[in-house]
Design a protein around this motif. Structure first.
Motif, PDB file in Angstrom:
ATOM      1  N   ALA A 174       0.910  -1.161   0.209  1.00 37.55           N
ATOM      2  CA  ALA A 174       0.133   0.063   0.382  1.00 37.55           C
ATOM      3  C   ALA A 174       1.271   1.227  -0.117  1.00 37.55           C
ATOM      4  CB  ALA A 174      -0.762  -0.222   1.329  1.00 37.55           C
ATOM      5  N   VAL A 175       0.853   1.859  -0.815  1.00 31.72           N
ATOM      6  CA  VAL A 175       0.739   3.408  -0.864  1.00 31.72           C
ATOM      7  C   VAL A 175       1.846   4.012   0.129  1.00 31.72           C
ATOM      8  CG1 VAL A 175       1.149   5.498  -1.537  1.00 31.72           C
ATOM      9  CG2 VAL A 175       0.555   4.114  -3.497  1.00 31.72           C
ATOM     10  N   GLY A 176       0.311   3.965   1.197  1.00 33.39           N
ATOM     11  CA  GLY A 176       0.512   4.405   2.931  1.00 33.39           C
ATOM     12  C   GLY A 176       1.797   3.787   3.249  1.00 33.39           C
ATOM     13  N   SER A 177       2.270   2.464   3.349  1.00 31.48           N
ATOM     14  CA  SER A 177       2.771   1.806   3.819  1.00 31.48           C
ATOM     15  C   SER A 177       4.092   2.046   3.576  1.00 31.48           C
ATOM     16  CB  SER A 177       2.968   0.017   3.742  1.00 31.48           C
ATOM     17  OG  SER A 177       1.204   0.009   4.543  1.00 31.48           O
ATOM     18  N   ILE A 178       4.604   2.169   2.233  1.00 30.95           N
ATOM     19  CA  ILE A 178       6.375   3.000   1.431  1.00 30.95           C
ATOM     20  C   ILE A 178       6.855   3.451   2.535  1.00 30.95           C
ATOM     21  CG2 ILE A 178       7.454   3.466  -0.301  1.00 30.95           C
ATOM     22  CD1 ILE A 178       4.957   2.718  -1.979  1.00 30.95           C
ATOM     23  N   GLY A 179       7.034   4.317   3.003  1.00 35.37           N
ATOM     24  CA  GLY A 179       7.572   5.575   3.465  1.00 35.37           C
ATOM     25  C   GLY A 179       7.751   4.989   5.047  1.00 35.37           C
ATOM     26  N   PRO A 180       6.944   4.000   5.914  1.00 32.87           N
ATOM     27  CA  PRO A 180       7.171   3.363   7.188  1.00 32.87           C
ATOM     28  C   PRO A 180       8.116   2.378   6.996  1.00 32.87           C
ATOM     29  CG  PRO A 180       4.654   4.318   7.124  1.00 32.87           C
ATOM     30  CD  PRO A 180       5.502   4.425   5.820  1.00 32.87           C
ATOM     31  N   LEU A 181       7.532   1.624   5.978  1.00 36.04           N
ATOM     32  CA  LEU A 181       8.184   0.250   6.026  1.00 36.04           C
ATOM     33  C   LEU A 181       9.947   0.370   5.820  1.00 36.04           C
ATOM     34  CD1 LEU A 181       8.503  -2.731   5.394  1.00 36.04           C
ATOM     35  CD2 LEU A 181       7.772  -2.653   3.268  1.00 36.04           C
TER      36      LEU A 181
END
Length: 199
Positions: A174-181
């Motif tokens: 998910a796009v929203g998970s890329i930064g935190p991951l």
């Protein structure tokens, strides 16, 4: 019998004068200096050095001559020896002046010298070797990360960098998970490097 005639040494006497001067004859040394100085000065002046540099080279040429006085193989060619030494010293001064040219031009002052000293070359090689080792350790630790982190970081490092939308489609994240991951993966990589003393 005087050694000099009107301040110029008789060339036939140069060899004998050198031998006598080498044996400690002060008058012979004085005759050599008086007789051969015009030759030394003509060589020095032909290189158009500053007054201070010219005097320095003149003194250095005579100093070298005094150092080698007893070892000159062909004493009768002392004039040639002095002229050659003076020329060599002039060229050394000119070479150093090319490296250190006084200027108030800020663009020249900011330019890095292209001449590398042997010491600087060694330091550069050591620094390059250390950098190569750091990069090797980073990649070694990178390979120890989980598949998901390796895949994400490889995709994000590609050039040109992909958009998060493209990463989402390529990896199914998910796009929203890329930064935190991405942050978690980088923290994990940093922790591994710190544990090995590579950071």
């Amino acid at each position: 019998m005087p050694y000099t005639r009107g301040g110029a040494v008789d060339r036939a006497d140069v060899g004998a004068l050198v031998q006598s001067a080498a044996d400690g004859d002060a008058a012979a040394w004085k005759a050599l200096v008086e007789g051969l100085s015009p030759l030394v000065w003509s060589v020095v002046r032909s290189h158009r050095l500053s007054e201070a540099d010219a005097h320095e080279v003149y003194q250095t040429a005579w100093f070298r001559f005094a150092q080698h006085l007893g070892r000159i193989r062909e004493p009768e060619k002392a004039g040639s020896w002095l002229a050659s030494t003076a020329r060599h010293e002039c060229l050394k001064v000119l070479k150093s002046l090319r490296r250190l040219t006084p200027t108030d031009d800020p663009q020249l002052l900011d330019r890095v010298s292209e001449d590398r000293t042997p010491e600087q070359s060694i330091l550069d090689l050591e620094e390059a070797a250390a950098e190569t080792e750091r990069i090797r350790r980073v990649w070694q630790e990178f390979e120890e990360l989980g598949d998901r982190c390796r895949q994400l970081l490889r995709v994000l490092m590609s050039s040109p960098p992909p958009s998060y939308q493209e990463v989402s489609v390529a990896l199914g994240i998910a796009v929203g998970s890329i930064g935190p991951l991405r942050q978690r993966c980088l923290r994990r990589l940093r922790a591994r490097l710190e544990a090995r003393g590579a950071v």
